[in-house]
Enzyme design. Structure first.
Site, PDB file in Angstrom:
ATOM      1  N   THR B  89      28.534  99.419-122.678  1.00 23.35           N
ATOM      2  CA  THR B  89      28.108 100.674-121.835  1.00 23.35           C
ATOM      3  C   THR B  89      27.074 100.128-120.798  1.00 23.35           C
ATOM      4  O   THR B  89      27.316 100.298-119.488  1.00 23.35           O
ATOM      5  CB  THR B  89      27.589 101.802-122.517  1.00 23.35           C
ATOM      6  OG1 THR B  89      28.625 102.266-123.500  1.00 23.35           O
ATOM      7  CG2 THR B  89      27.212 102.690-121.677  1.00 23.35           C
ATOM      8  N   ASN B 168      41.146 100.420-124.718  1.00 25.42           N
ATOM      9  CA  ASN B 168      40.680 100.636-126.051  1.00 25.42           C
ATOM     10  C   ASN B 168      41.727 101.370-126.783  1.00 25.42           C
ATOM     11  O   ASN B 168      41.555 101.467-128.011  1.00 25.42           O
ATOM     12  CB  ASN B 168      39.144 101.146-125.971  1.00 25.42           C
ATOM     13  CG  ASN B 168      39.106 102.612-125.153  1.00 25.42           C
ATOM     14  OD1 ASN B 168      39.664 102.092-123.870  1.00 25.42           O
ATOM     15  ND2 ASN B 168      38.741 103.549-125.401  1.00 25.42           N
ATOM     16  N   GLN B 196      37.043  95.005-125.358  1.00 22.31           N
ATOM     17  CA  GLN B 196      38.062  95.269-126.361  1.00 22.31           C
ATOM     18  C   GLN B 196      38.720  93.953-126.443  1.00 22.31           C
ATOM     19  O   GLN B 196      39.715  93.714-127.289  1.00 22.31           O
ATOM     20  CB  GLN B 196      38.906  96.325-126.162  1.00 22.31           C
ATOM     21  CG  GLN B 196      38.216  97.525-126.218  1.00 22.31           C
ATOM     22  CD  GLN B 196      38.399  98.241-127.696  1.00 22.31           C
ATOM     23  OE1 GLN B 196      38.925  97.492-128.762  1.00 22.31           O
ATOM     24  NE2 GLN B 196      37.246  99.329-128.008  1.00 22.31           N
ATOM     25  N   SER B 216      30.654  93.128-125.469  1.00 23.54           N
ATOM     26  CA  SER B 216      30.256  94.048-126.584  1.00 23.54           C
ATOM     27  C   SER B 216      30.096  93.018-127.908  1.00 23.54           C
ATOM     28  O   SER B 216      31.312  92.457-128.142  1.00 23.54           O
ATOM     29  CB  SER B 216      30.925  95.148-126.778  1.00 23.54           C
ATOM     30  OG  SER B 216      30.576  95.660-128.055  1.00 23.54           O
ATOM     31  N   HIS B 218      29.689  94.403-131.018  1.00 22.47           N
ATOM     32  CA  HIS B 218      30.251  95.222-132.301  1.00 22.47           C
ATOM     33  C   HIS B 218      31.754  95.547-132.149  1.00 22.47           C
ATOM     34  O   HIS B 218      32.253  96.062-133.196  1.00 22.47           O
ATOM     35  CB  HIS B 218      29.492  96.580-132.355  1.00 22.47           C
ATOM     36  CG  HIS B 218      29.912  97.518-131.513  1.00 22.47           C
ATOM     37  ND1 HIS B 218      30.550  98.849-132.229  1.00 22.47           N
ATOM     38  CD2 HIS B 218      29.567  97.972-130.319  1.00 22.47           C
ATOM     39  CE1 HIS B 218      30.689  99.621-130.984  1.00 22.47           C
ATOM     40  NE2 HIS B 218      30.030  99.054-129.913  1.00 22.47           N
ATOM     41  N   THR B 256      12.498  93.685-123.894  1.00 22.53           N
ATOM     42  CA  THR B 256      12.419  92.780-124.702  1.00 22.53           C
ATOM     43  C   THR B 256      13.867  92.544-125.374  1.00 22.53           C
ATOM     44  O   THR B 256      14.334  93.426-125.720  1.00 22.53           O
ATOM     45  CB  THR B 256      11.584  93.585-125.927  1.00 22.53           C
ATOM     46  OG1 THR B 256      10.175  93.713-125.380  1.00 22.53           O
ATOM     47  CG2 THR B 256      11.456  92.523-127.191  1.00 22.53           C
ATOM     48  N   CYS B 341      39.181 117.165-131.656  1.00 24.45           N
ATOM     49  CA  CYS B 341      38.854 118.595-132.421  1.00 24.45           C
ATOM     50  C   CYS B 341      37.277 118.611-132.785  1.00 24.45           C
ATOM     51  O   CYS B 341      37.229 119.743-133.201  1.00 24.45           O
ATOM     52  CB  CYS B 341      39.734 118.806-133.354  1.00 24.45           C
ATOM     53  SG  CYS B 341      39.583 118.102-134.912  1.00 24.45           S
TER      54      CYS B 341
END
Lengths: 129, 417, 381
Positions: B89, B168, B196, B216, B218, B256, B341
């Site tokens: 992000t 994604n 991705q 990314s 993760h 940092t 939802c």
């Protein structure tokens, strides 16, 4: 979304799923909702000559609360007169199932389905006379 | 081989607490080898990599630079082209706002795709509020960008284009080489969100005409909270820093550096580089098995192109089944669905809508994403579960009944409520 | 590797209890907190539990805690984000702020804001009289750090905040050095926003927070998935956030002991310094209990730090964050210290695990190294 135990019970073990013969003059059908809105409920009631609901069946396309609401009302409807059925309020359904505010519309839909089914059977009976 | 590495999780449990994890596109578990490499940097090797005066800092700095090399190696970049961030992000925000602001003198028009991640769409929207204009191109119904339409969207004042490498939700792979060439020809800076993609498709930035690329950790078995931005050196791309301070990362990103997380990302990307070919073949077999198992049911629709697609992803809509009840039904597996939802309003996936799917089909979609620790048994279980639950919900569905009776649902007058 | 660590204001070792809290999030299957399945909900619960721990440690409500990736991000978010909803007027930051406050303030000048510094006195404290006169001009934001990372000097934040509010400005404080070292209460400080960070309090790197009065409009720095109620997009760093929460809980429990213990070490150390002809900065005013910042005549701070490192002591010559620079400390220059004296500055910052014996040994080594270096310089001269 946290569902109440009662919703989960009806969702896992829905009562009275199915259809009745829609051409039977003693069967009233109510179908409400729309696929685009995320819920469609079809409720069918079979009324005997004394005006008592003998059987009720439903099919529902919708969330767990919608399925539970329609399953619950099929239980309630059996043995009631058509007029008693017509008097069932959505608030009673919502209370019984402990629906959260965002799911109140499911109980409204169930009430609408009852009213539509009752209107259908009344129209059929009027045509018969 | 990765199959020997197992996550210590209770699987195949129906209690709803340990469902089978098929949501690798949302986040991956940290590979045990990655965790093992990170832990010393949490304990004995702590230190601020910017501390130049004692070995605590030096050890940290060396580890950070090793990791930078690993990240660069996976994507064919020079380590000096890798800037650490807190995640994809931030990388997307830095790339898009940073490049648009730096080059705004050249023009203020941006092109992106309607199926991009929110972390691309929202920074572009933010730039619109600051006076930029943007074109949001719809992809074709298979999820892929049409090159002719992309070309046509370029204007003389187009400064930046952003197209993701792998989507994604539907896993389709865009032809970023072709899109990048069009950008080059027109002097448009090209950013690619590859969050991705790492470990799933080969990326060679030495050859690809890409100026900025977001990564990314993760999503590739590394830790959360760490990502990177590739910033091309030749020809050199400039970006305006979005976070100012001590001037870390050559002034492009101050703050940092979380050493252990960087070390984790480096190790995760090393493993991806070494194992991706074998792993992807195994995952493709599992995905195809899942697909064939589910396709035996009627009225299921795969969302997105099947050929130009990472092997990890399967996104399927189950017609005549409502989305939220579907999610309730599949508690034995952890997946993502096309309907949100959690919010009061039912908002179908904007990605599936952009492909032209109806709201109903978008709502009744499930994204299965398969990964390193998925087993054949997991897939078998999932197929059996889906079949029984879809059957049950369709037995309940008046729409399914009407469909089976041959009624055209699009011609039905619905009683709106 | 050095065996004695006296650089706790730069970063701190992870507490073993914090590590225990983090490990499951690195070793076990965990979900994205945005996901609705069991793994996602488990992660979400962990983040919210940590949020409550962080709030408790700084006298805030959970709803006021916005997690970020580091203190720099939180400070950038505060300055740029709050200014975006304020008129393009003056921005006042103290002359001793970290660059991650002053640089974003300077960056906002391109949008019409005017960045000005608030002077400090010889003790390193913001001069309230000067601030008062500066506040007569329209001011959008005031940012003054709670405690300085180099000198440890503590500012009168509540008083400054009152002045800022009276002048119609928002008030932010960078409290990164204050958390765990002082009793910290967001409400009492009377500020609109406050920055705190995990790795300064024996938590992991990778987590920090902006504590924000929810009545303040703020523009996000990162746009995207809408995490942190839309104010900070990006998948939550669950492991680091869990560690931050655990570190906060420990800090709250240990705060009194910490203050007494580190102050005793610092007093012992500075009494030892008395015999060494050094100058201690900020010693006339209230400082963090653990920090001692001093300068030895005629010796470069950097040289002394290197010499001490070879003896096994990790200390700092100034701010760790100014990369590559051998510039004298901007904090000392702002205090009116001569550049030559400032170049001699060395910072020792103690932690809860340091001992009196370590300090005594260190004093002996320090004495030797100073003598040795003075001889070297004498020969060179």
């Amino acid at each position: 979304m946290a569902y109440s135990d009662k919703v989960l019970d009806h969702y896992e073990n829905p009562r009275n799923v199915g259809t009745l013969d829609k051409n039977d003059p003693n069967v009233g059908t109510g179908m409400v909702g729309a696929p685009a809105c995320g819920d469609v409920m079809k409720l069918m009631i079979k009324v005997n000559d004394s005006g008592i609901i003998e059987d009720a069946k439903f099919k529902t396309y919708g969330c767990g609360s919608a399925i539970a609401s329609s399953s619950l009302v099929t239980e309630w409807l059996k043995g009631k007169t058509v007029d008693e059925a017509y008097a069932i309020k959505n608030s009673a359904i919502a209370e019984e199932l402990a629906l959260p505010p965002v799911k109140i519309h499911c109980s409204v839909l169930a009430e609408d389905a009852i009213k539509a089914a009752v209107a259908d059977i009344k129209a059929k009976q009027a045509a018969k006379v | 081989m990765s199959a020997s590495i197992e996550m210590p999780v209770v699987k195949n449990s129906e209690d709803g607490q340990h469902p089978i994890y098929l949501d690798y596109s949302a986040t991956t578990p940290v590979d045990p080898r990655v965790a093992a490499k990170m832990i010393p940097y949490l304990t004995e090797n702590f230190g601020n990599p910017a501390s130049r005066s004692h070995p605590y800092g030096w050890t940290a700095e060396k580890a950070v630079e090793n990791a930078r090399e690993e990240v660069a190696k996976l994507v064919g970049a020079d380590p000096r082209e890798i800037v650490w961030t807190s995640g994809a992000t931030e990388s997307n925000n830095l790339a898009i706002k940073g490049a648009a602001n730096f080059y705004s003198g050249k023009g203020k028009h941006i092109i992106t795709i309607t199926t991009e991640h929110k972390a691309v769409i929202d920074p572009v929207r933010e730039l619109e509020r600051q006076g930029f204009t943007a074109t949001y191109l719809d992809p074709e119904p298979n999820g892929l960008v049409d090159l002719v339409k992309f070309k046509a969207a370029i204007r003389p004042d187009t400064v930046l284009a952003s197209v993701m490498l792998v989507n994604n939700e539907i896993g389709v792979i865009q032809d970023i080489e072709a899109i990048g060439n069009v950008c080059r020809e027109n002097g448009v800076i090209f950013h690619v969100d590859a969050a991705q993609a790492t470990g799933k498709v080969h990326i060679d930035l030495e050859k690809l005409p890409v100026d900025l690329m977001s990564f990314s950790a993760h999503k590739t078995y590394g830790p959360k909270g760490i990502g990177a931005l590739y910033v091309r050196r030749k020809p050199r791309i400039r970006i305006e820093a979005q976070m100012h301070g001590g001037g870390h990362e050559r002034g492009m990103r101050s703050g940092t550096l979380p050493t252990h997380q960087i070390v984790g990302m480096g190790e995760a990307f090393r493993i991806a580089r070494e194992e991706m070919d074998l792993e992807n073949a195994r995952i493709r077999r599992l995905r195809d098995k899942l697909l064939h198992g589910l396709e035996t049911m009627e009225e299921v629709y795969v969302n997105g192109d099947l050929e130009h697609r990472v092997p990890h992803n399967l996104n399927i809509s189950f017609n005549y089944v409502e989305g939220e009840s579907l999610i309730m039904a599949v508690k034995g597996i952890a997946v993502s669905s096309g309907s949100a939802c959690t919010s009061a309003s039912l908002e179908p996936s904007y990605v599936l809508r952009a492909l032209g799917r109806t709201d109903e089909l978008a709502h009744s979609s499930i994204r299965f994403s398969i990964g390193r620790f998925t087993t054949e048994e997991d897939v078998d279980y999932t197929i059996a579960l889906m079949k029984s639950k879809i059957d049950k919900l369709r037995d309940l569905s008046p729409l399914w009944e009407m469909f089976k009776d041959g009624i055209d649902l699009s011609k039905v007058q619905w009683a709106a409520h | 590797m050095a065996s004695v660590y006296f650089d706790h204001n730069a970063t701190t070792a992870l507490d073993s209890n914090v590590l225990e809290a983090i490990l499951p999030w690195l070793r076990e299957q965990s979900g994205n907190p945005t996901s609705r399945h069991a793994y996602g909900r488990h992660s979400r619960d962990a983040v919210e539990h940590a949020r409550a721990q962080v709030a408790e440690a700084c006298g805030a409500y959970s709803s006021q805690v916005i997690f970020t990736s580091c203190g720099t991000e939180a400070n950038n978010f505060a300055v740029k984000g709050m200014l975006s909803h304020r008129p393009a007027a003056q921005v006042l930051t103290s002359a001793i702020e970290h660059p991650c406050i002053t640089r974003p303030a300077l960056a906002m000048q391109s949008q019409g804001y005017i960045s000005r510094q608030i002077a400090v006195d010889a003790n390193g404290k913001v001069t309230l009289e000067a601030l008062k006169s500066q506040l007569t001009a329209p001011t959008s934001l005031v940012s003054v750090m709670l405690a300085n990372n180099e000198t440890g000097v503590i500012q009168e934040i509540a008083e400054i905040a009152e002045m800022a509010r009276t002048a119609g400005a928002f008030m932010h404080t960078d409290a990164v050095q204050g958390l765990a070292k002082l009793p910290l209460n967001f409400t009492d400080l009377n500020v609109h926003a406050m920055t705190i960070s995990s790795h300064k309090i024996h938590g992991p790197q990778g987590a920090a927070a902006l504590i924000l009065d929810k009545r303040v409009d703020i523009q996000p720095l990162l746009h995207g998935g809408g995490q942190e109620k839309g104010l900070r997009s990006g998948t939550e760093n669950v492991a680091a956030i869990v560690g931050f929460g655990a570190a906060c809980e420990l800090a709250t429990a240990n705060q009194k002991h910490y203050a007494v213990h580190t102050q005793a070490l610092r007093d012992q150390f500075e009494q030892g310094l008395n015999t060494l002809k050094v100058r201690v900065f900020g010693s006339n005013v209230t400082r963090l209990p653990n920090t001692s910042f001093f300068s030895v005549d005629g010796i470069e701070g950097e040289t002394l730090v290197m010499a001490l490192d070879r003896q096994g002591y990790a200390v700092a010559s100034g701010s760790a964050c100014s990369s590559d620079s051998t510039e004298p400390s901007h904090v000392l220059l702002a205090m009116g210290v001569h550049a030559d004296v400032a170049r001699g500055a060395v910072r020792v910052s103690f932690g809860a695990n340091n001992t009196a014996a370590q300090v005594a040994d260190f004093l002996a080594i320090l004495r030797n190294e100073i003598l040795r270096l003075k001889q070297l310089t004498a020969i060179a001269a």
